[in-house]
Design an enzyme around this catalytic site. Structure first.
Site, PDB file in Angstrom:
ATOM      1  N   ASP A 102       0.856  -1.185   0.000  1.00 26.30           N
ATOM      2  CA  ASP A 102       0.000   0.000   0.000  1.00 26.30           C
ATOM      3  C   ASP A 102       0.901   1.247   0.000  1.00 26.30           C
ATOM      4  OD1 ASP A 102      -2.964   1.010   0.467  1.00 26.30           O
ATOM      5  OD2 ASP A 102      -1.788   2.018   1.996  1.00 26.30           O
ATOM      6  N   HIS A 293      -6.967  -6.361  -1.099  1.00 22.10           N
ATOM      7  CA  HIS A 293      -5.896  -5.385  -0.932  1.00 22.10           C
ATOM      8  C   HIS A 293      -4.868  -5.760   0.128  1.00 22.10           C
ATOM      9  CE1 HIS A 293      -3.973  -1.521  -1.204  1.00 22.10           C
ATOM     10  NE2 HIS A 293      -4.190  -1.265   0.072  1.00 22.10           N
TER      11      HIS A 293
END
Length: 314
Positions: A102, A293
């Site tokens: 991320d 994610h």
């Protein structure tokens, strides 16, 4: 089982950073994203240590036990990548493999681009390297996605942290579930006058990879520092663009690996497909089936295998 230990380390940027670490051997630096902390690497710390590496996961600038300065301008990519380089030095290593997920991925890519002498290899998770654009990013996001794109809305002072901090346990449950492979997905365009939690529904049950004990750890880690520091990273997107003109479209030369879930809404298939244009020594792209994610938390065994396979090629 290998023990994870904790300490504080001061790098050459002057920030006293909390690190979790395990093992001895070549250094692997693990950089978390938003809204996470060292704990997101709990599965990798022990696995890398068992394989003969010194695995270190800091709380990055503004996060959890590290905390950070009040001035939002102190959260640029030069500060965050400088923190990472400073940790490599402070931990007594000449070079490291830098792994980022991320928001940690742009830091890892930047360290490899700006200081390749410090990087044995670089791994990006979820966020591929994107070359510097011709226009400031917030202007570009507004043009393509409108004023309610979540990164644009995160530019607002106070309101995003007030929303996320109102009930931190609910925040972590809803965000971690929604954008996982088990969740419904989170809309990146927010409703007018509403926040990111309005598009991240409360789960009926947590997915198998996430427990209430995990949520409690995140809540405890954020108890003192809150969400302002993490949100300040988003508030420097345009400033980062201004500061990195010297590296405009510069290649990333160290050996590289990219890992992402095939249900991750963040990466972008075009950017992943073009990754080797700017990362010439890209040694692989790993797509994790039915993964969202939170790659290293959702699929720890597969991520650990891919990391170790890459490390053993260096």
């Amino acid at each position: 089982m290998t023990e994870i230990t904790h300490r504080f380390v001061e790098g050459n940027g002057g920030l006293r950073m909390h690190v979790a670490e395990a093992g001895e051997g070549p250094l692997v630096l693990l950089l978390h994203g938003f809204p996470e902390c060292w704990y997101s690497w709990r599965h990798q710390l022990t696995a890398l240590a068992a394989a003969g590496f010194h695995a270190v996961a800091p709380d990055q600038r503004g996060y959890a036990r590290t905390g950070g300065p009040a001035d939002p301008a102190q959260y640029t990519i030069l500060h965050t990548s400088g923190d990472a380089v400073g940790l490599i030095d402070a931990l007594g290593a000449d070079r490291a493999v830098v792994v980022g997920h991320d928001w940690g991925a742009p830091v890892a890519w930047a360290v490899a681009q700006m200081r390749p002498d410090k990087v044995r290899g670089v791994v990006g998770m979820s966020v591929p390297h994107r070359p510097r654009g011709s226009r400031p990013p917030i202007e570009t996001m507004r043009r393509h996605f409108g004023d309610n794109f979540y990164m644009v809305r995160f530019q607002e002072p106070d309101a995003p942290e007030a929303e996320l901090g109102r009930d931190p346990a609910a925040t972590f449950r809803r965000i971690l579930h929604s954008t996982s492979g088990d969740g419904p997905g989170t809309g990146l365009i927010l409703p007018e006058g509403r926040g990111i939690l309005d598009v991240s529904p409360e789960p009926a049950a947590l997915p198998g990879w996430l427990t209430e004990e995990d949520i409690a750890v995140y809540v405890a880690e954020y108890a003192d520092s809150g969400f302002t520091g993490p949100l300040n990273w988003y508030r420097n997107l345009d400033r980062n663009w201004s500061l990195t003109a010297a590296w405009h479209r510069a290649p990333i030369t160290p050996p590289a690996l990219f890992i992402a879930g095939d249900r991750d809404p963040v990466g972008g298939s075009d950017a992943i497909a073009r990754l080797s244009d700017f990362v010439p020594d890209l040694r692989g792209t790993v797509s994790l089936a039915d993964c969202g994610h939170w790659t290293q938390q959702e699929r720890p065994a597969e991520v650990n295998e891919a990391l170790l396979d890459f490390l053993h090629t260096l």
